[in-house]
Write an enzyme that holds these catalytic residues in place. Structure first.
Site, mmCIF file in Angstrom:
data_model
loop_
_atom_site.group_PDB
_atom_site.id
_atom_site.type_symbol
_atom_site.label_atom_id
_atom_site.label_comp_id
_atom_site.label_asym_id
_atom_site.label_seq_id
_atom_site.Cartn_x
_atom_site.Cartn_y
_atom_site.Cartn_z
ATOM 1 C CG ASP A 76 -1.900 1.153 1.231
ATOM 2 O OD1 ASP A 76 -1.645 2.175 0.559
ATOM 3 O OD2 ASP A 76 -2.939 1.045 1.916
ATOM 4 C CE1 TYR A 173 -9.075 12.048 -13.204
ATOM 5 C CE2 TYR A 173 -8.611 14.072 -14.406
ATOM 6 C CZ TYR A 173 -8.612 12.691 -14.334
ATOM 7 O OH TYR A 173 -8.120 11.969 -15.403
ATOM 8 C CE LYS A 177 -5.281 11.333 -12.947
ATOM 9 N NZ LYS A 177 -4.563 10.041 -12.852
#
Length: 294
Positions: A76, A173, A177
């Site tokens: 993880d 988002y 990015k």
């Protein structure tokens, strides 16, 4: 004569190799001869909360099938102790060597609330997206980069969506990015004096396992999805960007390219790469023609 195994003897870690671009990048590094640690959270009998069937064991097997050596490692990447243990294992098993690190962890599909203003969306989802898609990359580089610095060579590749800082339709988002792009640029600045390169790479319209399922098609009949979404006809398999990254990693002039933003279609132009189906999709040219980047 072209070297069929230009990465023979090199050691790679692909963080987020369970599916999609990560899996394909791992496979194409293997095809170029690398030993690849394929990491992620989904293992046989214990999938992650993403809820997909793919596993890192499958990815490792694909790497080996392609001619490399695949090693599955359950990690993880949001947990520093697990990432630290991963690179301690790599250092022990590979005599301190790490040549290529791919930061492809994402896990934000179910967290993105398209069409919802950020102040009306879930703050928990927005923050978890940054944890998964940005913090995980920094944590991974933090523990991976020292192996490269000690040897005075290496490549870190950040995988993102898009090739600039423009807004991407949703604030969390977009933040995730674009942050990854700067993460690559900043790593390049600090790693350059140590002979280590860092770049960012984006695919085009990716024909991933999840996207194929979304349209109810398979790789065999993917063009049928064009009836639902015409842009999908310009899509590419995840192996397209994988081949591009393998070529970039083998470039003897790699340090001249550190800090740059690359695209799958640009790497295809630079290195003469075809997709595994024989096509040479060029999402950038198509997107310009459609006015997406106006």
């Amino acid at each position: 004569m072209t070297n069929a195994k230009p990465l023979d003897g090199q050691i790679a870690v692909v963080a987020g190799a369970t599916r999609g671009a990560g899996r394909a990048i791992a496979a194409m590094l293997g095809a170029a001869g690398a030993t690849v640690y394929a990491t992620g959270r989904s293992v046989r009998g214990n999938p992650s909360d993403i809820g997909r069937p793919e596993t890192i064991e499958e990815t490792a097997a694909l790497v080996t099938e392609q001619g490399g050596r695949g090693i599955a490692a359950r990690v993880d990447h949001t947990v520093p102790e697990e990432v630290q243990a991963l690179f301690a294992r790599v250092a022990e098993e590979q005599d301190g060597r790490l040549d290529i690190l791919i930061n492809d962890v994402w896990g934000g599909e179910s967290l993105t609330e398209w069409g919802t203003p950020f102040w009306e969306g879930s703050l928990d989802k927005a923050l978890l997206m940054q944890r998964r898609a940005v913090h995980s990359h920094l944590i991974t580089s933090y523990y991976g980069a020292p192996l490269m610095v000690r040897r005075g060579s290496g490549l870190i590749v950040e995988i993102t969506d898009g090739f600039d800082y423009r807004y991407r339709g949703n604030l969390p988002y977009s933040l995730a990015k674009t942050s990854v792009i700067h993460l690559a640029e900043a790593q390049a600045a600090e790693l350059r004096p140590h002979g280590v390169a860092a770049v960012v790479v984006t695919p085009g319209f990716l024909r991933s396992e999840e996207m194929l399922d979304h349209f109810g098609v398979t790789e065999a009949n993917w063009r049928d999805a064009g009836a639902q979404e015409a842009h999908f006809l310009q899509s590419e398999t995840p192996f397209f960007v994988g081949r591009g990254i393998a070529a970039l990693a083998a470039d003897p002039n790699l340090m001249a390219k550190t800090g740059r933003i690359f695209t799958s279609w640009g790497l295809s132009d630079d290195y003469g790469i075809e997709d595994v189906d024989g096509r040479r999709p060029h999402w950038g040219r198509y997107a310009e023609e459609q006015g997406f980047y106006k």
